[in-house]
Design a protein around this motif. Structure first.
Motif, short mmCIF file in Angstrom:
data_model
loop_
_atom_site.label_atom_id
_atom_site.label_comp_id
_atom_site.label_asym_id
_atom_site.label_seq_id
_atom_site.Cartn_x
_atom_site.Cartn_y
_atom_site.Cartn_z
N ASP A 77 7.66 15.80 -16.91
CA ASP A 77 8.11 17.32 -17.17
C ASP A 77 8.26 17.94 -15.70
OD1 ASP A 77 8.81 16.49 -19.86
OD2 ASP A 77 6.73 16.83 -20.67
N LEU A 78 7.85 17.28 -14.84
CA LEU A 78 7.64 18.07 -13.68
C LEU A 78 8.95 18.70 -13.13
CD1 LEU A 78 5.14 15.81 -11.58
CD2 LEU A 78 4.62 17.70 -12.87
N ASN A 79 8.95 19.96 -12.50
CA ASN A 79 10.07 20.52 -11.99
C ASN A 79 10.38 19.87 -10.57
OD1 ASN A 79 8.73 22.09 -10.08
ND2 ASN A 79 8.57 23.75 -11.68
N ILE A 80 11.51 20.07 -9.95
CA ILE A 80 11.77 19.41 -8.61
C ILE A 80 10.92 19.95 -7.45
CG2 ILE A 80 13.52 19.19 -7.05
CD1 ILE A 80 14.32 17.97 -9.66
N SER A 81 10.72 21.18 -7.87
CA SER A 81 9.59 21.67 -6.39
C SER A 81 8.26 20.92 -6.67
CB SER A 81 9.47 23.29 -6.65
OG SER A 81 10.65 24.03 -6.33
N GLU A 82 7.78 20.98 -7.99
CA GLU A 82 6.53 20.02 -8.37
C GLU A 82 6.51 18.56 -7.79
OE1 GLU A 82 4.73 22.61 -12.07
OE2 GLU A 82 6.29 21.13 -12.38
N ILE A 83 7.83 17.91 -7.93
CA ILE A 83 7.95 16.63 -7.63
C ILE A 83 7.80 16.42 -5.99
CG2 ILE A 83 9.70 14.63 -7.52
CD1 ILE A 83 10.36 15.44 -10.53
N VAL A 84 8.63 17.38 -5.35
CA VAL A 84 8.59 17.37 -3.85
C VAL A 84 7.09 17.38 -3.47
CG1 VAL A 84 9.26 18.87 -1.92
CG2 VAL A 84 10.86 18.55 -3.74
N TYR A 85 6.34 18.09 -4.03
CA TYR A 85 4.88 18.23 -3.57
C TYR A 85 4.18 17.09 -3.80
CZ TYR A 85 0.30 19.80 -3.54
OH TYR A 85 -1.27 20.11 -3.20
N CYS A 86 4.60 16.43 -5.17
CA CYS A 86 3.55 15.38 -5.52
C CYS A 86 3.87 14.27 -4.61
CB CYS A 86 4.20 14.80 -7.04
SG CYS A 86 3.22 16.20 -8.27
N ILE A 87 5.07 13.94 -4.10
CA ILE A 87 5.32 12.76 -3.35
C ILE A 87 5.36 12.80 -1.63
CG2 ILE A 87 6.97 11.85 -5.16
CD1 ILE A 87 9.30 12.98 -3.36
N GLY A 88 4.77 14.16 -1.50
CA GLY A 88 4.33 14.27 0.05
C GLY A 88 5.39 14.73 0.85
N PHE A 89 6.44 15.50 0.42
CA PHE A 89 7.47 16.27 1.25
C PHE A 89 6.77 17.51 1.32
CE2 PHE A 89 10.24 12.76 -0.23
CZ PHE A 89 10.72 12.45 1.18
N THR A 90 7.36 18.32 2.30
CA THR A 90 7.03 19.58 2.49
C THR A 90 8.12 20.58 2.51
OG1 THR A 90 7.02 19.57 4.94
CG2 THR A 90 5.06 19.06 4.00
N SER A 91 9.41 19.87 2.51
CA SER A 91 10.40 20.57 2.56
C SER A 91 11.41 20.23 1.38
CB SER A 91 11.29 20.28 3.89
OG SER A 91 12.45 21.09 3.66
N ARG A 92 11.67 21.11 0.60
CA ARG A 92 12.74 20.73 -0.85
C ARG A 92 14.15 20.66 -0.23
NH1 ARG A 92 13.41 23.18 -6.67
NH2 ARG A 92 15.62 22.60 -7.03
N PHE A 130 0.55 -1.27 0.12
CA PHE A 130 0.17 -0.02 0.04
C PHE A 130 0.63 1.07 0.17
CE2 PHE A 130 -2.45 3.20 2.85
CZ PHE A 130 -3.44 3.36 1.78
N ILE A 131 1.75 1.28 0.76
CA ILE A 131 2.83 2.29 0.83
C ILE A 131 3.64 2.35 -0.48
CG2 ILE A 131 4.92 3.43 2.11
CD1 ILE A 131 3.72 1.96 4.72
N LYS A 132 3.98 1.23 -0.81
CA LYS A 132 4.84 1.51 -2.03
C LYS A 132 4.09 1.82 -3.31
CE LYS A 132 7.62 -1.76 -5.09
NZ LYS A 132 7.89 -3.27 -5.19
N THR A 133 2.54 1.70 -3.41
CA THR A 133 1.95 2.02 -4.47
C THR A 133 1.46 3.51 -4.24
OG1 THR A 133 0.89 -0.06 -4.54
CG2 THR A 133 -0.19 1.58 -5.54
N SER A 134 1.34 4.08 -3.35
CA SER A 134 1.01 5.46 -3.01
C SER A 134 1.88 6.09 -1.73
CB SER A 134 -0.29 5.44 -2.57
OG SER A 134 -1.32 4.81 -3.61
#
Length: 341
Positions: free
Chosen positions: A297-312, A240-244
């Protein structure tokens, strides 16, 4: 009951006998055999190969419409069998009149017998069974006797090289299940596939031997591991964690979802993944981030947000720990490779 007699001297013989008994078609590619079966009696696949040091493996992923008995004959030698059940269960006995012992899901077994003593496996009808069987031959080439892996395996389990009936059932182990999944996910062909499989197979063999050693130590100290239900819950949570991985997980929520206490949850993840729950979540997030850097094509900041992190900055720190470069450098290197390709 369907009775199948298997001569374990050569992998080719094993698959000839399996095809004769179950039907289907055998494909052969660089020492790897694959039997695909789909008929009224059996459905699934059986694959196998031989490697150096007189080591081979056969992997069953089968469902039978009737009970099946596989008789493994030890005519010229007494191989050591390392078995791991990834799904379902099956039973083993020494000969037809021996005591039946059950091998359950996520358990490993180590078995050998005296020469001319059959090892018998029983598969139950209507139950999908996944079994990985590593066969270590005990006939040793005198020229390489002290250095060969199979000699060392033999020395580990038998004093003075005297082979007797030996049966061991291990504790539940999900790390081996994950390694077998890795084995089955290999997509390469030819010599690369063969080398990768041999490498992973040797790791699985080492893990099964280590499990035996750990169990002896745990028994001496009267320590208890996880139950089968707890192992299944941990595996389900891991998937479950691996998938999402981007979900906002908490120990409390995961504990409630699984029915396991927070302490049991942490114990399970440490045992299976050698990580705490939070470390595993972070690990899966970084792996997903790497995939997004490569494929989106996401930039690094967008990827950070997409994967659940709050701090780049925190993300960059743990990414660099794993990939030895910052996310920005990683993306730049990928782009450079694409331009020069």
């Amino acid at each position: 009951m369907k009775i199948v007699t298997i001569n374990t001297e050569k992998t080719q013989n094993i698959f000839d006998e399996l095809q004769t008994s179950f039907g289907g078609k055998v494909n052969f590619d660089l020492d790897e055999y694959a039997l695909e079966v789909e008929n009224s009696f059996a459905e699934g696949s059986i694959i196998g190969a031989s490697f150096n040091d007189n080591i081979s493996y056969v992997q069953f992923d089968m469902t039978f419409s009737a009970d099946v008995r596989l008789d493994f004959l030890n005519v010229k030698s007494s191989p050591i069998y390392f078995a791991y059940c990834s799904k379902g269960n099956l039973s083993h006995s020494f000969g037809l009149n021996g005591e039946e012992r059950k091998l359950k899901t996520f358990q490993t077994a180590i078995v050998t017998s005296k020469q001319n003593q059959d090892n018998v496996l029983f598969f139950e009808k209507g139950k999908k069974t996944k079994l990985t069987l590593i066969i270590v031959g005990t006939q040793i080439d005198a020229a390489s006797q002290t250095h060969s892996l199979n000699q060392q395996v033999k020395d580990t389990f038998f004093e003075n090289n005297q082979v007797t009936d030996f049966f061991y059932i291990g504790s539940y182990n999900l790390q081996i299940a994950e390694k077998i999944e890795q084995l089955n996910s290999i997509t390469q062909k030819g010599i690369v596939r063969n080398l990768l499989k041999e490498g992973i197979m040797r790791i699985i063999l080492a893990m099964e031997i280590q499990q035996h050693s750990d169990d002896l130590h745990a028994f001496a100290n009267e320590s208890n591991g996880l139950t089968l239900r707890e192992m299944e819950e941990i595996k389900e949570l891991s998937e479950f964690i691996k998938t999402s991985p981007e979900e906002a997980f908490s120990i409390k929520a995961l504990s409630k979802r699984s029915g396991l206490s927070p302490n049991k949850l942490q114990e399970g993840f440490k045992m299976i993944h050698n990580r705490t729950v939070n470390d595993y979540i972070t690990h899966m997030r970084v792996l997903k981030a790497e995939i997004l850097i490569r494929t989106s094509d996401l930039n690094i900041s967008e990827i950070v947000y997409c994967i659940g992190f709050t701090s780049r900055s925190y993300f960059s720190k743990i990414f660099k720990q794993k990939f030895n470069c910052s996310p920005k450098e990683y993306k730049f290197n990928l782009n450079s490779l694409a331009i020069t390709a």
